[in-house]
Write an enzyme that holds these catalytic residues in place. Structure first.
Site, PDB file in Angstrom:
ATOM      1  N   ASP A  23      44.379  15.025 -37.478  1.00 19.70           N
ATOM      2  CA  ASP A  23      43.225  15.769 -38.111  1.00 19.70           C
ATOM      3  C   ASP A  23      43.597  17.312 -37.795  1.00 19.70           C
ATOM      4  OD1 ASP A  23      40.286  15.810 -39.007  1.00 19.70           O
ATOM      5  OD2 ASP A  23      40.361  17.302 -37.308  1.00 19.70           O
ATOM      6  N   GLU A  25      42.312  21.414 -37.884  1.00 21.76           N
ATOM      7  CA  GLU A  25      41.146  22.456 -38.135  1.00 21.76           C
ATOM      8  C   GLU A  25      41.804  23.807 -38.670  1.00 21.76           C
ATOM      9  OE1 GLU A  25      37.944  21.862 -38.078  1.00 21.76           O
ATOM     10  OE2 GLU A  25      38.357  19.704 -37.378  1.00 21.76           O
ATOM     11  N   HIS A 181      34.181  18.241 -35.615  1.00 18.18           N
ATOM     12  CA  HIS A 181      35.022  19.440 -36.107  1.00 18.18           C
ATOM     13  C   HIS A 181      35.819  19.992 -35.154  1.00 18.18           C
ATOM     14  CE1 HIS A 181      32.963  19.082 -39.808  1.00 18.18           C
ATOM     15  NE2 HIS A 181      31.723  19.625 -39.182  1.00 18.18           N
ATOM     16  N   ASP A 186      37.719  14.473 -33.918  1.00 13.42           N
ATOM     17  CA  ASP A 186      37.686  13.900 -35.404  1.00 13.42           C
ATOM     18  C   ASP A 186      39.114  12.647 -35.526  1.00 13.42           C
ATOM     19  OD1 ASP A 186      35.416  15.047 -35.765  1.00 13.42           O
ATOM     20  OD2 ASP A 186      36.443  16.523 -37.086  1.00 13.42           O
TER      21      ASP A 186
END
Length: 215
Positions: A23, A25, A181, A186
């Protein structure tokens, strides 16, 4: 076809692919121009009975590359302050070099041939990781250049939900919206969700595949 007893290994389950949950960001939606700010990776393993489970985790805050765009809307959404020195951010090279090293070891130890990214809406995470690897001039990228396992699609099939939080709840898992987030949270939730979907298919009798009958 291999005997069913030989199909409990990770290398046999996904055609030699080694699944790694990722994951990211970011500071926008454009992998070429917008900054990668955080990345987490979790490798997976199988026990002797063929049940899939999370294994090793790596997590990094990442420094924006030189000239990267920082979209205010994206930063407001994920709550990341790229200038905060307490982030302990590292370069894209450092983060991906460590992740790729871990993944290559996992591929070797499991007898697999190549890594495959597992992610929720995987096209997004895959594009950012690949763009960062290219910027960092990392030549030994262990991940398949375009094939992924997308848990949004798998969850839609298995659970009737495509949003990560709703899919987790439908699978009987906890999901803390306050922690969402964060790449680390996540990724951890996505890893458990993917394992549950794969293991549920096994519990329902979908794997191993039945041996062909002689006619």
């Amino acid at each position: 076809m291999s005997d069913n007893a030989q199909l409990s290994g990770l290398c046999d389950r996904f055609r030699g692919f080694y699944p790694v949950v990722i994951d990211v960001e970011t500071a926008g939606f454009n992998a070429k121009t917008d900054a990668l700010l955080e990345i987490a990776a979790i490798t997976l393993k199988m026990d002797e009975q063929g049940w899939l489970m999370p294994d090793t985790t790596l997590h990094f805050h990442v420094e924006p590359f030189a000239g990267a765009n920082l979209q205010p809307e994206a930063l407001a959404f994920n709550g990341i302050d790229p200038s905060n020195p307490l982030r302990g951010a590292v370069s894209e090279y450092e983060a991906l070099h460590a992740i790729f090293k871990m993944v290559r070891k996992g591929i070797k130890d499991s007898g697999c041939s190549r890594a495959i990214m597992v992610a929720h809406n995987a096209t997004f995470d895959h594009s950012f990781m690949m763009a960062a690897a290219e910027r960092a001039s990392l030549k030994r990228n262990p991940f398949h250049p375009f094939v992924t396992f997308d848990t949004a699609a798998l969850s839609g099939l298995a659970l009737g939900q495509t949003v990560l939080s709703k899919a987790c709840l439908a699978a009987g898992m906890e999901f803390d919206g306050e922690k969402a987030h964060s790449a680390l949270y996540d990724t951890e939730r996505t890893a458990v969700l993917f394992c549950e979907i794969v293991n549920r298919w096994k519990r329902l009798g979908g794997w191993p595949l039945p041996l062909p009958t002689d006619k």
